[in-house]
Motif scaffolding. Structure first.
Motif, PDB file in Angstrom:
ATOM      1  N   ALA A   1       2.423  11.613   2.044  1.00 58.17           N
ATOM      2  CA  ALA A   1       1.991  11.539   3.445  1.00 58.17           C
ATOM      3  C   ALA A   1       1.374  10.174   3.744  1.00 58.17           C
ATOM      4  O   ALA A   1       1.658   9.554   4.788  1.00 58.17           O
ATOM      5  N   SER A   2       0.547   9.697   2.817  1.00 53.33           N
ATOM      6  CA  SER A   2      -0.065   8.373   2.996  1.00 53.33           C
ATOM      7  C   SER A   2       0.996   7.282   2.913  1.00 53.33           C
ATOM      8  O   SER A   2       0.972   6.312   3.687  1.00 53.33           O
ATOM      9  N   ALA A   3       1.929   7.432   1.982  1.00 50.00           N
ATOM     10  CA  ALA A   3       2.993   6.448   1.846  1.00 50.00           C
ATOM     11  C   ALA A   3       3.811   6.375   3.131  1.00 50.00           C
ATOM     12  O   ALA A   3       4.144   5.284   3.624  1.00 50.00           O
ATOM     13  N   ALA A   4       4.134   7.542   3.698  1.00 48.89           N
ATOM     14  CA  ALA A   4       4.932   7.590   4.928  1.00 48.89           C
ATOM     15  C   ALA A   4       4.221   6.896   6.081  1.00 48.89           C
ATOM     16  O   ALA A   4       4.848   6.206   6.897  1.00 48.89           O
ATOM     17  N   PHE A   5       2.896   7.077   6.146  1.00 48.18           N
ATOM     18  CA  PHE A   5       2.117   6.437   7.208  1.00 48.18           C
ATOM     19  C   PHE A   5       2.284   4.913   7.164  1.00 48.18           C
ATOM     20  O   PHE A   5       2.529   4.266   8.204  1.00 48.18           O
ATOM     21  N   TYR A   6       2.151   4.320   5.967  1.00 45.17           N
ATOM     22  CA  TYR A   6       2.220   2.860   5.851  1.00 45.17           C
ATOM     23  C   TYR A   6       3.652   2.346   5.980  1.00 45.17           C
ATOM     24  O   TYR A   6       3.866   1.241   6.507  1.00 45.17           O
ATOM     25  N   TYR A   7       4.636   3.105   5.520  1.00 45.20           N
ATOM     26  CA  TYR A   7       6.029   2.696   5.750  1.00 45.20           C
ATOM     27  C   TYR A   7       6.310   2.631   7.253  1.00 45.20           C
ATOM     28  O   TYR A   7       6.972   1.712   7.741  1.00 45.20           O
TER      29      TYR A   7
ATOM     30  N   ILE B   1       0.839  -1.204   0.000  1.00 44.79           N
ATOM     31  CA  ILE B   1       0.000   0.000   0.000  1.00 44.79           C
ATOM     32  C   ILE B   1       0.873   1.253   0.000  1.00 44.79           C
ATOM     33  O   ILE B   1       0.611   2.236  -0.718  1.00 44.79           O
ATOM     34  N   ALA B   2       1.924   1.205   0.820  1.00 42.99           N
ATOM     35  CA  ALA B   2       2.856   2.349   0.879  1.00 42.99           C
ATOM     36  C   ALA B   2       3.489   2.606  -0.484  1.00 42.99           C
ATOM     37  O   ALA B   2       3.583   3.764  -0.933  1.00 42.99           O
ATOM     38  N   GLU B   3       3.887   1.543  -1.166  1.00 39.90           N
ATOM     39  CA  GLU B   3       4.483   1.669  -2.491  1.00 39.90           C
ATOM     40  C   GLU B   3       3.476   2.244  -3.490  1.00 39.90           C
ATOM     41  O   GLU B   3       3.833   3.062  -4.350  1.00 39.90           O
TER      42      GLU B   3
END
Length: 313
Positions: free
Chosen positions: A280-286, A269-271
């Motif tokens: 911002a969304s990518a950072a959350f899932y990472y 999902i982050a990717e």
């Protein structure tokens, strides 16, 4: 009074121009009319014994069946039915043997052969479920085959619901459905075992198999999150109910595996968000991957991507 009724019955037969002989032959005997033994039944029974002694198994089976069918209340009827079943059993006629044992079990619960009949019927059912049966059964269509096996195991369970044979039969039902990839039916069967026979030694494995089926379903469905969550719940229920079971450690391993699959999903999902530019969304899932995973390649990859996002912001 009885003679008057017989006369009226005969008159109806004549006036109505119908044959009543078959009705009289097939109707159950009237109360008080059954004898402890009859000459005809004894002669047939002895004839069957003679066939058996001479090695004429088919004739013996047929004659024992005739005794039990025609004289079900005779003192030799229970032995005749049992011998019919036993000879069919020995001849490898599994389905017919099972049915004959069932007739015996239903009709003669007070017979000294009763426990033997239960035991042999159970053996036939499980042998059938294992596929070690004769050509008669193997010739059936596959759908009918597994339904027939389940029907046999149902009877074994219900004939002695408080015996050890009951959970064993219920577990075998789950195995049959599982082998046929009938996922919902297999889960239902194992759940029934856990619910109805929770103290059985088979209950922990049944609960474990529920989790395994759901985990396989998630795998086959591209990590379907609902199945993963249900599988995790099934393993957790096992740990709560049977913490000392040999399956408890396996359940813990599976829960850890599911956790790693969740984190893999989070990384994907982050990717996805990173490629779309939604940092911002990518950072959350990472970060979710980093917080939830042990040191390793996945965590290192997530940390590296998160560092790039933070550097660019």
């Amino acid at each position: 009074m009885l003679s008057g009724m017989k006369g009226l019955f005969s008159a109806v037969c004549v006036v109505g121009l119908v044959s009543c002989s078959s009705f009289e032959d097939e109707a159950p005997p009237l109360a008080g009319s059954v004898q402890g033994a009859s000459v005809e039944a004894l002669n047939l029974f002895q004839k069957a014994q003679g066939f058996q002694a001479a090695g004429k198994t088919k004739s013996a089976i047929k004659t024992y069946k005739r005794v039990a069918d025609r004289f079900p209340a005779d003192k030799n009827a229970d032995e005749a039915r049992y011998m019919q079943a036993a000879l069919l059993d020995g001849a490898g006629e599994s389905l017919d043997a099972f049915d004959a044992y069932q007739q015996f079990i239903q009709r003669y619960p007070d017979s000294p052969r009763y426990s033997q009949a239960l035991s042999r019927q159970e053996a036939v059912a499980h042998s059938t479920a294992d596929g070690t049966i004769g050509t008669q059964f193997l010739g059936l269509k596959s759908d009918l085959a597994y339904k027939t096996i389940v029907g046999m195991l149902d009877k074994v369970r219900d004939n002695a619901p408080r015996a050890a044979s009951a959970p064993k039969a219920q577990f075998a039902i789950g195995q049959v459905y599982e082998s046929k990839k009938k996922v919902a039916l297999a889960i239902d069967a194992y759940e029934r075992l856990v619910s109805d026979y929770g103290t059985s030694g088979l209950a922990p494995e049944a609960q474990f198999r529920i989790g395994e089926i759901l985990l396989r379903s998630a795998r086959d469905g591209n990590q379907d999150q609902a199945n993963l969550e249900q599988a995790k719940n099934a393993y957790s229920d096992l740990l709560l109910a049977y913490p000392s079971s040999v399956f408890a450690s396996k359940a813990k391993e599976r829960i850890a595996t599911i956790g790693s699959k969740d984190l893999e999903s989070s990384y994907k999902i982050a990717e996805f968000y990173r490629r779309k530019g939604q940092m911002a969304s990518a950072a959350f899932y990472y970060q979710e991957v980093i917080d939830g995973s042990a040191p390793g390649e996945l965590r290192n990859q997530a940390a590296a991507q998160l560092a790039k996002i933070q550097k660019a912001s």
